[in-house]
Design a protein around this motif. Structure first.
Motif, PDB file in Angstrom:
ATOM      1  N   ALA A 406      -7.781   7.856   2.301  1.00 49.50           N
ATOM      2  CA  ALA A 406      -6.333   7.654   2.188  1.00 49.50           C
ATOM      3  C   ALA A 406      -5.585   8.733   2.959  1.00 49.50           C
ATOM      4  O   ALA A 406      -4.575   8.457   3.630  1.00 49.50           O
ATOM      5  CB  ALA A 406      -5.919   7.657   0.719  1.00 49.50           C
ATOM      6  N   SER A 419       1.388   2.315   0.736  1.00 51.62           N
ATOM      7  CA  SER A 419      -0.070   2.272   0.597  1.00 51.62           C
ATOM      8  C   SER A 419      -0.459   1.920  -0.833  1.00 51.62           C
ATOM      9  O   SER A 419       0.143   2.410  -1.790  1.00 51.62           O
ATOM     10  CB  SER A 419      -0.686   3.620   0.986  1.00 51.62           C
ATOM     11  OG  SER A 419      -0.221   4.653   0.135  1.00 51.62           O
ATOM     12  N   ILE A 421      -3.754   2.168  -3.091  1.00 48.36           N
ATOM     13  CA  ILE A 421      -5.057   2.838  -3.104  1.00 48.36           C
ATOM     14  C   ILE A 421      -5.787   2.509  -4.404  1.00 48.36           C
ATOM     15  O   ILE A 421      -5.260   2.764  -5.492  1.00 48.36           O
ATOM     16  CB  ILE A 421      -4.886   4.362  -2.974  1.00 48.36           C
ATOM     17  CG1 ILE A 421      -4.080   4.705  -1.714  1.00 48.36           C
ATOM     18  CG2 ILE A 421      -6.234   5.064  -2.967  1.00 48.36           C
ATOM     19  CD1 ILE A 421      -3.576   6.137  -1.695  1.00 48.36           C
TER      20      ILE A 421
END
Length: 581
Positions: A406, A419, A421
């Protein structure tokens, strides 16, 4: 016994009834360990017996056709099918708490995933000895039956047994004549002829009453693949989600916020917060966040997942809808039009770049098509990471690997970005944990629970490093950071049943609001989508079916009506048949 033998073939009866017992076993395993959603009627056990007898009869007669009326071979085939079917349903239920269905079978490819295989191998129980014992008994009775003519009176045996079952059913349902509220007609409609609406809401209950043949085969043939909504249903849906009373307060995010980082943690329980074992904090980094006066923390979030577990959690957060109860949601939703969070965020961040980062392969739980459905630009998986780094891993990326990955993607992705994750190290089975120099040794705790806590500490260590990395890069203060669990860790897998709750936590960092002014009580996963839109001040009629947690007068968002509306939206591909909101 001689009178009994006069009318039926006892060897045939024993061999046939053993197949019925196979199915009765899995159904009563459900009664003991799995929720049937609603209470049982007084006739439920009789209904279930009739359902099992119907299932076995259908399999037997199909076997007769296949074997050209060879009775012995047909009995063997019937027994093998029912034994295997019983086992796979009992085993499937340990993970997903529901009978096997068509959408589950469509995800059979997931069984090749190492993490899934390891979880399955850890869940064999003593009760599973039923299956080899039953197989041995069948072989013994079958060998003994070779001394007799098993075809004699075989059809009469089935007819007489059916007559007995039917008589029991009529008697049991006739008792409802004396019921002050239900009556015979209501009882028959609800237990023997369950409407499709009930079938969708109460899948375990309907299989218990209907049996596998009527539920899996007849319903599949008669049910429409996609619902066409009536004018009244469309109006009901629009009225429900257009009411923003519990969905909008005002934008609170600072103007400095350019990114959204959504961290979805595997099987994360609130009970680990502030937990100290052996004089050591289990999650020191998350504890600091919890006690940060600028961070919103709520440890009373209720899991809203269904049989899709992790995939359901992701769906709830990214789509603002509840998952289906009667089938794996992503099997249907991957073909739907969804108003996902990435699409919504582009209203305030027109140049938004977005990606999903997963620790498994992209085929697991339809990750590739669902990433596209949610509106993400890219999906990075274990396969991509292996190409770049070639790590040695146990079928998935550890939390250390995933946060390192990441960090590298944060560097490569221009701002603003969104994002998502996903972590994996806290996934079952809890027979071991990632070694990292920390180990709970308290002898009073079950070993699997200690392994889980060790995994929690490992996750905490890795996310702590990641957050520090964000600060070093100047991204921390520019990002709205959401940390939530995909679902709870089942207490029985930790040998802690009745000792811990299944509440999961939510952390909101840089939300720009005073946590003391937000809701602190019980809430739902469904509320996260709506809350993010509220924080960012995203405009639009569709704000999910949840309620914002910024409202101190929050009201529960998950009701029977909400579930029904979600089902209608998913089954009808509602957003694919009208203009996006």
């Amino acid at each position: 016994m001689k009178g009994f033998k006069k009318y039926i073939n006892t060897d045939f009866f024993l061999l046939f009834i053993m197949s019925v017992v196979n199915l009765l076993f899995v159904h009563h395993y459900f009664l003991q360990t799995i929720d049937l959603e609603v209470g049982r009627f007084k006739s439920s056990l009789i209904d279930n017996l009739i359902a099992c007898f119907l299932d076995v009869t259908v399999i037997y007669f199909i076997s007769l056709l296949i074997t050209l009326r060879r009775v012995r071979a047909s009995l063997v085939i019937t027994f093998i099918i029912t034994l295997i079917w019983s086992f796979v349903n009992a085993f499937y239920a340990r993970f997903f708490h529901q009978y096997l269905n068509w959408s589950s079978m469509g995800q059979a490819g997931n069984l090749s995933d190492t993490s899934v295989i390891n979880s399955m191998l850890a869940e064999f129980h003593t009760i599973d000895l039923f299956y080899p014992i039953m197989a041995i008994l069948f072989v013994l009775v079958y060998i003994r039956s070779k001394r007799n003519d098993i075809t004699s009176k075989s059809l009469k045996t089935i007819l007489i047994t059916w007559l007995i079952c039917a008589s029991l059913g009529v008697f049991a349902h006739a008792l409802y004549i004396f019921h002050p509220h239900y009556g015979v007609v209501y009882a028959l409609e609800k237990t023997m002829f369950t409407p499709e609406k009930m079938d969708a809401m109460w899948p375990n209950w309907t299989v218990f009453h209907k049996g596998f043949f009527r539920k899996l085969v007849v319903d599949q043939l008669t049910r429409k693949k996609e619902i066409k909504l009536t004018k009244e249903q469309i109006e009901e849906i629009e009225k429900a989600y257009s009411d923003h009373t519990q969905r909008v307060t005002k934008r609170t995010a600072p103007d400095s916020i350019k990114n959204v980082i959504f961290i979805l943690v595997e099987s994360y329980l609130s009970v680990t917060s502030d937990l100290i074992v052996d004089g050591k904090e289990i999650t020191p980094n998350m504890n600091r966040l919890k006690h940060d006066s600028t961070v919103y923390y709520n440890g009373h979030m209720r899991p809203n997942v269904s049989i899709g577990e992790s995939a359901d959690g992701q769906f709830i957060y990214m789509a603002g809808l509840l998952p289906l109860h009667s089938e794996i949601t992503v099997s249907k939703a991957k073909r739907d039009t969804i108003i996902g969070l990435p699409e919504q965020m582009k209203k305030v961040f027109p140049n938004l770049q977005s990606y999903t980062l997963i620790p498994t392969n992209p085929t697991l739980w339809e990750q590739q098509p669902m990433t596209e459905a949610y509106g993400f630009d890219n999906l990075y998986s274990m396969i991509d990471y292996q190409t770049e780094v070639d790590p040695k891993n146990d079928g998935f990326l550890s939390d250390g690997m995933i946060f390192n990955y990441a960090s590298s993607k944060d560097d490569a992705t221009p701002q603003p970005f969104f994002s998502l994750i996903l972590t994996m190290s806290m996934h079952q089975p809890y027979e071991s944990f990632e070694k990292h120099g920390f180990e709970v040794t308290d002898p009073n705790l079950p070993q699997r629970y200690k392994n889980y806590l060790n995994s929690c500490h490992y996750f905490d260590m890795q996310i702590g490093k990641y957050l520090e990395d964000l600060k070093a890069k100047g991204l921390y203060d520019k990002s709205l950071i959401i940390i939530v669990a995909d679902h709870d860790a089942r207490a029985r897998y930790l040998d802690m049943e009745g000792k811990i709750t299944d509440d999961i936590p939510i952390y909101i960092i840089n939300g720009g609001f005073n946590p003391a002014d937000a809701w602190q009580g019980e809430c739902n996963q469904l509320d996260v989508y709506t809350t993010i839109m509220d924080i960012l001040g995203i405009d639009g009629k569709w704000r999910g079916l949840g309620h914002t947690l910024l409202n101190k007068d929050y009201q529960n968002s998950v009701t029977t009506e909400t579930q029904e509306l979600s089902d209608l939206i998913i089954y009808s591909n509602y957003f694919g048949t009208k203009d996006s909101e």
